[in-house]
Design an enzyme around this catalytic site. Structure first.
Site, short mmCIF file in Angstrom:
data_model
loop_
_atom_site.label_atom_id
_atom_site.label_comp_id
_atom_site.label_asym_id
_atom_site.label_seq_id
_atom_site.Cartn_x
_atom_site.Cartn_y
_atom_site.Cartn_z
N ALA A 228 1.27 -0.87 -0.32
CA ALA A 228 -0.65 -0.29 0.57
C ALA A 228 0.87 1.34 0.44
O ALA A 228 1.44 0.95 0.80
CB ALA A 228 -1.09 -0.08 0.98
N GLU B 267 3.41 -5.80 7.53
CA GLU B 267 2.47 -4.62 8.42
C GLU B 267 3.00 -4.67 10.03
O GLU B 267 2.01 -3.61 10.69
CB GLU B 267 1.40 -4.88 8.14
CG GLU B 267 0.26 -4.35 6.20
CD GLU B 267 0.81 -5.86 5.77
OE1 GLU B 267 0.48 -6.36 4.46
OE2 GLU B 267 2.31 -6.98 5.99
#
Length: 263
Positions: A65, A137
């Site tokens: 992302a 993440e």
């Protein structure tokens, strides 16, 4: 600005390229939205029978992302972050997973975070020997949000997935093959030819049957065996009146190659 998604089609196969090479093909909102639009176009184009998804440049499939854009959403609060980031990313991976035409990832470099989640979601994946994967993440103080906590354990098993999810450690293409994240690893220069060869081996079959297999598998993975068998039965029943099923059976009896019409 350049188009965040490049799209070309030939011989029944669409090549879709994530096109932000200067940002390691990071998944910003514009790229995700454009990819969803391209999938809509491909879905209704009867001349396209399979999709190869890859990244622009030699460094990355997608590094995940676009964190700078995501940070701005987080600063606007929980509801905005969930709406703009999580729901958008989950809709993208769900769309790829349930797409009725086979989607093959050609992983040409880094596949971190959301790039790894795309690889998990698509139907098949071929990786360059240079490819590298990670679930980073956890290093940002968060879990994966595009489906990674759900799909990776289904592919790799709970303990192997949790090790990757909880450490954030990068892993090689060879390890991705070992845990079932990709189907094969090939020399870098052979990546797109290998993906196209795989696509060619699929599109010679009835597009209706291919779609039925994909749908039955995608639905069945989230069901008990009884419900999954019902989904399988429903997909078969829908094909019974089709020309493709009649053609396939007639061709087998006549010992000839079938000529499928996709109807």
């Amino acid at each position: 600005m350049s188009d965040p998604i490049l799209f070309e089609a030939s011989d029944g196969i669409a090549l879709v390229t994530l096109n932000r090479p200067d940002k390691l093909n990071a998944l910003n909102y514009a790229l995700i939205d454009r990819l969803m639009g391209v999938l809509d176009e491909i879905e209704t184009d009867a001349t396209v029978r399979a999709v190869i998804l890859t990244g622009a440049g030699d460094r990355a499939f997608s590094a995940g992302a676009d964190i700078r854009e995501f940070v701005d959403s987080v600063r606007h609060g929980r509801d905005t972050a969930v709406r703009d980031f999580v729901r958008r990313g989950q809709a993208m991976t769900a769309r790829l997973e349930a797409f009725r035409k086979p989607v093959i990832a050609a992983v040409n470099g880094l596949a971190f975070g959301g790039g790894c989640e795309i690889t998990e979601a698509v139907h098949l994946a071929v990786a360059s020997e240079r490819a590298q994967f990670a679930k980073p993440e956890i290093n940002l103080g968060m879990p994966p949000t595009f489906g990674g906590t759900q799909r990776l354990p289904r592919l790799a098993g709970r303990k192997r997935a949790l090790e990757l999810l909880l450490t954030g450690a990068p892993f090689s293409a060879a390890h991705a093959l070992e845990i079932g994240l990709v189907n094969k690893v090939v020399p870098h220069d052979a990546l797109l030819p290998a993906a196209r060869e795989l696509a060619d081996s699929i599109i010679r079959h009835s597009p209706l049957a291919v779609g039925a297999v994909i749908t039955a598998v995608a639905r069945g993975l989230n069901m008990g065996i009884a419900e999954g068998l019902q989904a399988e039965s429903e997909q078969f029943a829908a094909l019974v009146p089709s020309r493709d099923l009649s053609e396939g059976l007639d061709a087998w009896i006549s010992r000839r190659q079938p000529n499928y019409a996709g109807r």
